[in-house]
Design an enzyme around this catalytic site. Structure first.
Site, PDB file in Angstrom:
ATOM      1  N   ASP A 126       0.882  32.185  43.454  1.00 50.57           N
ATOM      2  CA  ASP A 126       1.004  32.199  41.995  1.00 50.57           C
ATOM      3  C   ASP A 126      -0.363  32.090  41.350  1.00 50.57           C
ATOM      4  O   ASP A 126      -1.365  31.856  42.030  1.00 50.57           O
ATOM      5  CB  ASP A 126       1.875  31.025  41.517  1.00 50.57           C
ATOM      6  CG  ASP A 126       1.213  29.678  41.792  1.00 50.57           C
ATOM      7  OD1 ASP A 126       0.406  29.588  42.760  1.00 50.57           O
ATOM      8  OD2 ASP A 126       1.478  28.710  41.072  1.00 50.57           O
TER       9      ASP A 126
ATOM     10  N   CYS B 239      -3.082  -5.200  53.514  1.00 52.26           N
ATOM     11  CA  CYS B 239      -2.920  -6.428  52.726  1.00 52.26           C
ATOM     12  C   CYS B 239      -2.514  -7.611  53.592  1.00 52.26           C
ATOM     13  O   CYS B 239      -2.770  -8.758  53.242  1.00 52.26           O
ATOM     14  CB  CYS B 239      -1.900  -6.202  51.611  1.00 52.26           C
ATOM     15  SG  CYS B 239      -2.540  -5.102  50.324  1.00 52.26           S
TER      16      CYS B 239
ATOM     17  N   CYS C  43       1.862  -6.878  48.240  1.00 54.83           N
ATOM     18  CA  CYS C  43       1.992  -5.750  49.176  1.00 54.83           C
ATOM     19  C   CYS C  43       2.069  -6.245  50.611  1.00 54.83           C
ATOM     20  O   CYS C  43       1.376  -7.183  51.000  1.00 54.83           O
ATOM     21  CB  CYS C  43       0.801  -4.802  49.004  1.00 54.83           C
ATOM     22  SG  CYS C  43       0.830  -3.374  50.116  1.00 54.83           S
TER      23      CYS C  43
ATOM     24  N   ASP D 212       3.115  15.943  45.059  1.00 55.67           N
ATOM     25  CA  ASP D 212       1.927  15.785  45.892  1.00 55.67           C
ATOM     26  C   ASP D 212       0.764  15.505  44.976  1.00 55.67           C
ATOM     27  O   ASP D 212       0.746  15.962  43.823  1.00 55.67           O
ATOM     28  CB  ASP D 212       1.616  17.068  46.677  1.00 55.67           C
ATOM     29  CG  ASP D 212       0.972  18.118  45.800  1.00 55.67           C
ATOM     30  OD1 ASP D 212       1.703  18.742  45.006  1.00 55.67           O
ATOM     31  OD2 ASP D 212      -0.260  18.296  45.859  1.00 55.67           O
TER      32      ASP D 212
ATOM     33  N   HIS E 110      -3.792   1.511  52.233  1.00 54.72           N
ATOM     34  CA  HIS E 110      -3.131   0.704  51.194  1.00 54.72           C
ATOM     35  C   HIS E 110      -2.564   1.574  50.075  1.00 54.72           C
ATOM     36  O   HIS E 110      -1.413   1.395  49.664  1.00 54.72           O
ATOM     37  CB  HIS E 110      -4.053  -0.355  50.594  1.00 54.72           C
ATOM     38  CG  HIS E 110      -3.445  -0.923  49.344  1.00 54.72           C
ATOM     39  ND1 HIS E 110      -2.402  -1.834  49.382  1.00 54.72           N
ATOM     40  CD2 HIS E 110      -3.640  -0.643  48.036  1.00 54.72           C
ATOM     41  CE1 HIS E 110      -1.995  -2.090  48.150  1.00 54.72           C
ATOM     42  NE2 HIS E 110      -2.745  -1.390  47.309  1.00 54.72           N
TER      43      HIS E 110
ATOM     44  N   GLN F  31       5.595  28.746  36.393  1.00 54.88           N
ATOM     45  CA  GLN F  31       4.408  28.603  35.537  1.00 54.88           C
ATOM     46  C   GLN F  31       4.859  28.835  34.090  1.00 54.88           C
ATOM     47  O   GLN F  31       6.051  28.727  33.792  1.00 54.88           O
ATOM     48  CB  GLN F  31       3.323  29.604  35.961  1.00 54.88           C
ATOM     49  CG  GLN F  31       2.714  29.322  37.335  1.00 54.88           C
ATOM     50  CD  GLN F  31       1.752  28.125  37.334  1.00 54.88           C
ATOM     51  OE1 GLN F  31       1.358  27.613  36.295  1.00 54.88           O
ATOM     52  NE2 GLN F  31       1.390  27.671  38.539  1.00 54.88           N
TER      53      GLN F  31
ATOM     54  N   ASP G 201       0.496  24.922  50.691  1.00 57.29           N
ATOM     55  CA  ASP G 201       0.430  25.601  49.397  1.00 57.29           C
ATOM     56  C   ASP G 201       0.040  27.063  49.640  1.00 57.29           C
ATOM     57  O   ASP G 201      -0.179  27.476  50.781  1.00 57.29           O
ATOM     58  CB  ASP G 201      -0.537  24.875  48.448  1.00 57.29           C
ATOM     59  CG  ASP G 201      -1.964  24.849  48.981  1.00 57.29           C
ATOM     60  OD1 ASP G 201      -2.242  25.525  49.999  1.00 57.29           O
ATOM     61  OD2 ASP G 201      -2.811  24.154  48.397  1.00 57.29           O
TER      62      ASP G 201
ATOM     63  N   CYS H 265       1.624  -4.128  53.269  1.00 59.76           N
ATOM     64  CA  CYS H 265       1.064  -3.112  54.166  1.00 59.76           C
ATOM     65  C   CYS H 265       0.116  -3.747  55.177  1.00 59.76           C
ATOM     66  O   CYS H 265      -0.306  -4.892  55.025  1.00 59.76           O
ATOM     67  CB  CYS H 265       0.363  -2.002  53.371  1.00 59.76           C
ATOM     68  SG  CYS H 265      -1.314  -2.391  52.850  1.00 59.76           S
TER      69      CYS H 265
ATOM     70  N   GLY I  86      -2.602  28.670  48.611  1.00 60.98           N
ATOM     71  CA  GLY I  86      -4.025  28.958  48.587  1.00 60.98           C
ATOM     72  C   GLY I  86      -4.509  29.321  47.193  1.00 60.98           C
ATOM     73  O   GLY I  86      -5.710  29.269  46.919  1.00 60.98           O
TER      74      GLY I  86
END
Lengths: 369, 369
Positions: free
Chosen positions: B114, B316, B311, B273, B342, B196, B60, B313, B62
């Site tokens: 930004d 699990c 699940c 994200d 998980h 924005q 990003d 994973c 900052g």
């Protein structure tokens, strides 16, 4: 044996322990008794199931923590009264209770309840402490014989929660189907006695002989690495080891530095445990082929090299000293994980080399010996 | 995209991220600039090398942390003056400096500097903030074009510290040899602009159109998930998305809950994200097919079932709710690790299902559409 105090080798997933070749881990009875409680673990099916570790497990008796974490303990012939370090609640441990708790946890190996004699201890104090340890050893073993069939996993198969299968073959432990070639003891819980006696070789001898008469499944040498000089540790091990049967596991508790564990293993010690590799890792101390390395040092800030150039562990193959230092400086959780993995790999590598060396010595023609 | 704030997705080793199928992680320029410093990372060869992540990385600008972590910041047309949350030292970020820092880190994708407009913001405030963002976007892109060749990995091959090889094939990132079929942009650093405009659709439109004219490599929608009601988030995305080119990545920043990311992905959002899956995990909140589960709850103390029965994973498949609760209650580091693994698996599973669904829709005969 990596130490898994509260049912986890701190910061390292069980999968990673397996990939490191860890065969056995140690659980602390004192901690697990207080939290989550041995009865909860019994209901879940024992410690193996609870922590999902289908390999060998050893529990200590709880004695060491009772003595080291409790300033206000009260010792009688019957047992020890102490306060929980978590909430101050009062608890009473006897040899029988320690064995009961350990049976509920259901490790593969439990330890007799003993008093870890402090250092220094004068002769009357060491004698008195040894008297307790020997009486408690007898009571521990009698109680173990009467109740060891109450392990929660008796005759059960190990099954992970989600119907998966353990990712690697079982090395030992609960519910392993017994085959005709197995040592019968491999599919039942075992109990080890602990030799005390302070730094007095005649007391050590007296204790060892008495315990061997009692016929434990294995024998530990305890009360070492409690502040005494290293020559004294070595002397006590050297004097005691020959008194213990060679055909049963011989275990030195609470040691040690890399060169120590190599030395003791070459003397014939079969098992050792220590928080050193894991605790030091979390404080940034790495053991390497080039000696100890404090990863916090500024000199590593831009060091692109691996923690240990001679190490083939997953950490040294992938991460740089600069990155490990950054994780430590930033108080990142991954710091403890990666440092611990390397230190365990380093310790396990020492033991592997000692085993290989002993094996080749044994395989060599007699004339070459 | 899992968030790796300080060069680590908290508590999860890079090997595990790879086994989860993570394709790209996000690094925070603000944090890495302050510690260990972008010049140190440049000298080491860039963020990929520093953290040993031979796959895609995004940093990003900052700006978000400058605004959210600094009460005493001072904004001018030129940039932002702020104090380090680590030691109080004074720093000044301009669009040019943010891009310089990001070039030194050398991620695959950097973001224009930004101002993340706060919520609520009245119209004059949103307009003024947008004016800054658009001027800074132009300056960011110009500086990027002039200096992006200065990435530390330019024309270099990625090599782990100990001479090993990356364990899985590269997905993208630095030094990947370009082939004739490659998109030329795949082997150079890219720069994304950020739309924005507060909660004003006409301002959003104005910003989107201006950024598209500037011709960024991809476009993000920022300034969302800052406290506004979810319908407003959705409205802003729905209004802005069609204005952004379909043949370039479209990225909504800082979202969201599992149902949100599914909804946005189905609308055409390519990248998202959020710290939610990882941060919530460390606080014991697990996302499951049965809804949210607070693993600290007493009801799980003896629950032998997996965190999520649906699940597959590694957590699990192996560990029980009882064990995860115990780790959390005992403040064990493994708690954060397993919970995070998980939650990431759950989030990545959602995105995988959306991708598969879109793929089958695309593959279906036209008549069936």
């Amino acid at each position: 044996m990596p130490v898994g105090t509260q049912g986890t080798v701190k910061a390292v997933p069980q999968e990673t322990l397996e990939s490191l070749g860890v065969q056995i881990i140690l659980g602390n009875t004192y901690h697990l008794y207080l939290r989550p409680g041995h009865e909860a673990i019994r209901r879940i099916g024992g410690l193996h199931k609870f922590i999902s570790w289908p390999h060998a497990l050893l529990t200590d008796s709880g004695g060491f923590q009772v003595f080291s974490l409790n300033e206000l303990r009260k010792v009688t012939d019957d047992g020890v009264r102490f306060r929980s370090h978590l909430d101050g609640s009062s608890h009473f441990f006897t040899p029988e209770h320690s064995i009961d708790v350990q049976i509920a946890l259901g490790a593969d190996i439990c330890m007799a309840f003993d008093e870890c004699t402090e250092y220094p201890a004068d002769r009357p104090r060491a004698e008195e402490s040894l008297r307790l340890t020997m009486a408690w050893a007898r009571r521990s073993l009698d109680h173990f014989h009467a109740h060891s069939h109450e392990v929660p996993w008796h005759e059960q198969e190990f099954l992970p929660p989600n119907g998966g299968v353990p990712p690697v073959p079982r090395i030992g432990g609960p519910g392993r189907p017994r085959t005709s070639t197995d040592d019968p003891s491999a599919s039942r819980m075992q109990c080890f006695g602990i030799v005390q006696g302070g730094m007095y070789t005649d007391l050590r001898r007296q204790c060892a002989e008495r315990l061997v008469e009692m016929d434990f499944d294995g024998y530990a040498i305890g009360g070492l690495s409690v502040g005494e000089p290293r020559e004294l540790t070595l002397e006590m091990i050297a004097e005691t080891l020959p008194l213990l049967p060679r055909d049963k596991p011989r275990y030195v508790m609470g040691v040690g530095y890399p060169d120590e564990i190599e030395q003791y293993a070459r003397m014939g010690v079969d098992m050792m445990d220590c928080v050193l590799p894991t605790r030091a890792a979390r404080h940034g101390l790495l053991f390497t082929s080039e000696g100890r390395l404090n990863i916090k040092n500024k000199q590593y800030a831009e060091d692109k090299g691996p923690p240990d150039p001679a190490c083939d562990c997953m950490v040294c193959r992938r991460y740089s000293r600069a990155y490990l230092r950054h994780l430590m400086q930033s108080s990142e959780a991954l710091s403890g994980t990666l440092n611990t993995i390397h230190n365990l790999a380093f310790y396990l590598g020492i033991m592997r080399r000692v085993r290989d060396a002993l094996q080749s010595e044994r395989a060599a023609p007699v004339l070459d010996r």
